[in-house]
Design a protein around this motif. Structure first.
Motif, PDB file in Angstrom:
ATOM      1  N   HIS A  13     -62.460 -24.838  11.926  1.00 27.00           N
ATOM      2  CA  HIS A  13     -61.595 -23.751  12.401  1.00 27.00           C
ATOM      3  C   HIS A  13     -60.148 -24.168  12.673  1.00 27.00           C
ATOM      4  O   HIS A  13     -59.344 -23.334  13.102  1.00 27.00           O
ATOM      5  CB  HIS A  13     -62.189 -23.119  13.664  1.00 27.00           C
ATOM      6  N   HIS A  14     -59.833 -25.427  12.484  1.00 30.18           N
ATOM      7  CA  HIS A  14     -58.435 -25.833  12.718  1.00 30.18           C
ATOM      8  C   HIS A  14     -58.164 -27.122  11.953  1.00 30.18           C
ATOM      9  O   HIS A  14     -58.603 -28.200  12.354  1.00 30.18           O
ATOM     10  CB  HIS A  14     -58.182 -26.038  14.220  1.00 30.18           C
ATOM     11  N   VAL A  15     -57.446 -26.978  10.839  1.00 29.57           N
ATOM     12  CA  VAL A  15     -57.162 -28.120   9.995  1.00 29.57           C
ATOM     13  C   VAL A  15     -55.810 -27.870   9.341  1.00 29.57           C
ATOM     14  O   VAL A  15     -55.303 -26.734   9.348  1.00 29.57           O
ATOM     15  CB  VAL A  15     -58.320 -28.280   8.971  1.00 29.57           C
ATOM     16  N   HIS A  16     -55.178 -28.919   8.836  1.00 34.58           N
ATOM     17  CA  HIS A  16     -53.878 -28.785   8.159  1.00 34.58           C
ATOM     18  C   HIS A  16     -54.027 -29.384   6.767  1.00 34.58           C
ATOM     19  O   HIS A  16     -53.982 -30.604   6.603  1.00 34.58           O
ATOM     20  CB  HIS A  16     -52.789 -29.493   8.957  1.00 34.58           C
ATOM     21  N   LEU A  17     -54.253 -28.516   5.764  1.00 34.51           N
ATOM     22  CA  LEU A  17     -54.676 -28.993   4.441  1.00 34.51           C
ATOM     23  C   LEU A  17     -53.621 -29.844   3.739  1.00 34.51           C
ATOM     24  O   LEU A  17     -53.938 -30.908   3.203  1.00 34.51           O
ATOM     25  CB  LEU A  17     -55.051 -27.790   3.563  1.00 34.51           C
ATOM     26  N   SER A  54     -61.390 -30.003  13.832  1.00 37.61           N
ATOM     27  CA  SER A  54     -60.885 -31.376  13.646  1.00 37.61           C
ATOM     28  C   SER A  54     -59.406 -31.556  13.987  1.00 37.61           C
ATOM     29  O   SER A  54     -59.004 -32.603  14.445  1.00 37.61           O
ATOM     30  CB  SER A  54     -61.105 -31.807  12.200  1.00 37.61           C
ATOM     31  N   ASP A  55     -58.571 -30.542  13.694  1.00 30.79           N
ATOM     32  CA  ASP A  55     -57.117 -30.712  13.707  1.00 30.79           C
ATOM     33  C   ASP A  55     -56.693 -31.840  12.749  1.00 30.79           C
ATOM     34  O   ASP A  55     -55.651 -32.468  12.934  1.00 30.79           O
ATOM     35  CB  ASP A  55     -56.558 -30.976  15.109  1.00 30.79           C
ATOM     36  N   ALA A  56     -57.515 -32.095  11.727  1.00 33.63           N
ATOM     37  CA  ALA A  56     -57.153 -33.133  10.754  1.00 33.63           C
ATOM     38  C   ALA A  56     -55.866 -32.738  10.045  1.00 33.63           C
ATOM     39  O   ALA A  56     -55.660 -31.555   9.777  1.00 33.63           O
ATOM     40  CB  ALA A  56     -58.278 -33.305   9.738  1.00 33.63           C
ATOM     41  N   PRO A  57     -54.959 -33.669   9.737  1.00 32.56           N
ATOM     42  CA  PRO A  57     -55.141 -35.123   9.849  1.00 32.56           C
ATOM     43  C   PRO A  57     -54.786 -35.708  11.210  1.00 32.56           C
ATOM     44  O   PRO A  57     -54.791 -36.923  11.353  1.00 32.56           O
ATOM     45  CB  PRO A  57     -54.168 -35.654   8.793  1.00 32.56           C
ATOM     46  N   TYR A  58     -54.470 -34.867  12.229  1.00 38.49           N
ATOM     47  CA  TYR A  58     -54.094 -35.411  13.540  1.00 38.49           C
ATOM     48  C   TYR A  58     -55.330 -35.857  14.312  1.00 38.49           C
ATOM     49  O   TYR A  58     -55.241 -36.646  15.240  1.00 38.49           O
ATOM     50  CB  TYR A  58     -53.237 -34.392  14.308  1.00 38.49           C
ATOM     51  N   GLY A  59     -56.498 -35.328  13.922  1.00 39.58           N
ATOM     52  CA  GLY A  59     -57.771 -35.816  14.429  1.00 39.58           C
ATOM     53  C   GLY A  59     -58.638 -36.180  13.227  1.00 39.58           C
ATOM     54  O   GLY A  59     -58.269 -35.882  12.086  1.00 39.58           O
ATOM     55  N   ARG A 111     -52.166 -14.897  13.755  1.00 39.02           N
ATOM     56  CA  ARG A 111     -50.853 -15.531  13.603  1.00 39.02           C
ATOM     57  C   ARG A 111     -50.755 -16.749  14.525  1.00 39.02           C
ATOM     58  O   ARG A 111     -50.975 -16.644  15.731  1.00 39.02           O
ATOM     59  CB  ARG A 111     -49.748 -14.545  13.967  1.00 39.02           C
ATOM     60  N   LYS A 112     -50.425 -17.885  13.921  1.00 40.15           N
ATOM     61  CA  LYS A 112     -50.264 -19.103  14.732  1.00 40.15           C
ATOM     62  C   LYS A 112     -48.953 -19.052  15.494  1.00 40.15           C
ATOM     63  O   LYS A 112     -47.890 -18.828  14.912  1.00 40.15           O
ATOM     64  CB  LYS A 112     -50.277 -20.329  13.815  1.00 40.15           C
ATOM     65  N   LEU A 113     -49.033 -19.259  16.798  1.00 43.53           N
ATOM     66  CA  LEU A 113     -47.832 -19.358  17.625  1.00 43.53           C
ATOM     67  C   LEU A 113     -47.799 -20.754  18.223  1.00 43.53           C
ATOM     68  O   LEU A 113     -48.701 -21.135  18.975  1.00 43.53           O
ATOM     69  CB  LEU A 113     -47.844 -18.309  18.746  1.00 43.53           C
ATOM     70  N   GLU A 170     -55.578 -22.421  20.641  1.00 37.56           N
ATOM     71  CA  GLU A 170     -55.773 -23.684  19.955  1.00 37.56           C
ATOM     72  C   GLU A 170     -55.642 -24.810  20.988  1.00 37.56           C
ATOM     73  O   GLU A 170     -54.673 -24.853  21.740  1.00 37.56           O
ATOM     74  CB  GLU A 170     -54.720 -23.884  18.857  1.00 37.56           C
ATOM     75  N   HIS A 171     -56.627 -25.658  21.031  1.00 36.43           N
ATOM     76  CA  HIS A 171     -56.667 -26.868  21.874  1.00 36.43           C
ATOM     77  C   HIS A 171     -57.136 -26.607  23.309  1.00 36.43           C
ATOM     78  O   HIS A 171     -58.102 -27.190  23.734  1.00 36.43           O
ATOM     79  CB  HIS A 171     -55.328 -27.630  21.882  1.00 36.43           C
ATOM     80  N   ALA A 172     -56.427 -25.751  24.061  1.00 40.21           N
ATOM     81  CA  ALA A 172     -56.721 -25.597  25.494  1.00 40.21           C
ATOM     82  C   ALA A 172     -56.976 -26.976  26.091  1.00 40.21           C
ATOM     83  O   ALA A 172     -57.990 -27.225  26.731  1.00 40.21           O
ATOM     84  CB  ALA A 172     -57.924 -24.665  25.718  1.00 40.21           C
TER      85      ALA A 172
END
Ligand SMILES: [Zn+2]
Length: 457
Positions: free
Chosen positions: A58-62, A368-373, A247-249, A305-307
């Motif tokens: 649910h949270h990645v940066h391709l 994951s928040d990959a590639p940051y995780g 929408r990502k803020l 995101e994150h909390a």
């Protein structure tokens, strides 16, 4: 091949046969062997392994993940000498070296002068682990001189000369970088091997060119996963296989928007019928966001995101509002050492909380928040259940997995199921689920399918 017959697979605790036809799950029954068999049917012997819906990250940066695969990973680097060695040996793409995962614990704050000393005159850019800061040497700065604006995001010394430290500069830097499009095929293969059939790209404000790259990779089969974009324009005409999500803020913690500005932004997005996904990594930004949502009202799909820091009363508040949380438990493993040193000890019990969110009734999912995780969902499931920090916030592996099975537009909601009519986005494990979850590992994934097409070798 338009039909598949899975024999002897475990679905929701029962051993069944499952038939897939035209990209959809068609039938489940104890023995479908006879009526399913024909030349055009691929038979997959499950041997009792679990057949589940494919995982959704649910949270990645391709694109950042693709770039990372041709970059120097600094996350395991210990000191300045090792940093110099790693950068010197790094692959060059378009003549540049790109490194990610830097943290001050390696060699303190980096600027152009230090990078020139450490790494010489090959154009070099080093990304801070947070993703918010690029550090460039002089050779790199020369090449991007035309991209440097006069905002505070370009750090300058007393004489006004750029120090090489560029904040939140990805989009502005890009025109000055070598034009080598990142290869998304390795990303698609990695995801498939982990059992992931869909992702939410959480990159804010994606440019049309970036969306086109993703669309082309999806159309060619290089990136077969379904893709939800938080950073696309609401009315963007997207290539097939890509959808617009909330929408990502991105809230900048050193420069938070005012209450009124944030409320106006959320209201505008809701006015377009679009939920919001708000990046909140501090107590303050989370409370600001929740106060705004309380006033503006929550739209289904609104998510945090994150909390990263959330006390029990804030968990209860999120539950009352009905806002979902997309968390990253595995940061506690990969960054635990730094958290112990840097996070106020009073905040540690509230760091990436999980169990308290579930018990308060918040819909929550790991990601994951990959590639940051780290990308591996099985590792995240393991860390969620065996946390190196605040163990009281551990959750059972099955609960962590349920988040990865929740629908793309309802993170932490009711898990998708292998049921007639459902898309045949599937993952087959080598073991029954209960056994697999005793020790979650990526090598439990045997094969992965998207819309009935096998995407693993
Ligand atoms: Zn992110």
């Amino acid at each position: 091949m338009s039909a598949i017959l899975f024999r002897e697979v475990e679905v929701d605790g029962r051993v069944l046969d499952v038939r897939v036809r035209d990209g959809l799950v068609d039938r489940l029954a104890p023995h479908l062997g006879a009526d399913g068999a024909s030349d055009s049917v691929e038979i997959v012997e499950g041997n009792g392994g679990a057949l589940m819906p494919g995982l959704h990250d649910h949270h990645v940066h391709l694109l950042a993940l693709a770039a990372q695969l041709t970059s120097v990973d600094l996350s395991g680097v210990a000191d300045e000498a090792a940093l110099g060695e790693a950068l010197g040996a790094g692959p060059r793409v378009g003549g540049w070296v790109r490194a990610t995962g830097y943290h001050e614990s390696i060699a303190g704050e980096l600027d152009r002068a230090r990078l020139d000393r450490i790494a010489g005159d090959v154009p070099l850019r080093v990304q801070h682990r947070s993703g918010a800061l690029w550090m460039l040497n002089s050779a790199a700065l020369d090449r991007v001189a035309a991209q440097l604006d006069h905002s505070p995001d370009v750090e300058r010394d007393d004489s006004g000369r750029p120090t090489g430290r560029l904040w939140r500069y990805d989009a502005r830097l890009r025109p000055g970088l070598p034009d080598v499009p990142p290869d998304l095929a390795p990303v698609g293969r990695l995801l498939a091997g982990l059992g992931i059939t869909g992702v939410t790209d959480a990159t804010p404000a994606l440019e049309p060119g970036a969306i086109q790259l993703l669309g082309d990779a999806h159309a060619s089969g290089a990136l077969p996963q379904s893709i939800l974009l938080l950073g696309a324009q609401t009315d963007a005409a997207l290539p097939s296989g890509l959808r617009v999500g909330p929408r990502k803020l991105l809230l900048h913690d050193h420069d938070l928007p005012t209450y009124d500005d944030l409320a106006a932004t959320v209201r505008a997005s809701h006015g377009e019928g679009r939920a919001v996904a708000v990046h909140c990594v501090t107590r303050h930004s989370l409370v600001l966001t929740l106060a705004v949502l309380e006033e503006v009202g929550v739209l289904p799909g609104d998510r945090i995101e994150h909390a990263s820091i959330a006390a029990p009363d804030v968990a209860a508040w999120m539950a009352a509002l009905g806002v979902a949380v997309v968390t990253q438990p595995d940061f506690l493993r990969t960054r635990g050492h730094d958290y112990r040193r840097e996070v106020d000890p009073g905040d540690l019990p509230d760091l990436y909380p999980h169990a308290r969110l579930l018990s308060a009734g918040v819909r929550v999912t790991p990601s994951s928040d990959a590639p940051y995780g780290a990308l591996d969902p099985w590792q995240a499931i393991l860390t969620a259940s065996d946390r190196p920090l605040s163990p009281a916030e551990s959750v059972a592996p099955a609960e962590a997995l349920a988040g990865y099975l929740s629908p793309p537009l309802d993170p932490g909601g009711r898990p998708r199921q292998v049921a007639p009519g459902a898309p045949a986005d599937l993952v087959l494990l080598t073991r029954p689920l209960t056994e697999a979850l005793l020790s979650p590992r990526a090598d439990l994934v045997r094969s992965t399918w998207v819309a009935g097409h096998r995407i693993t070798p």
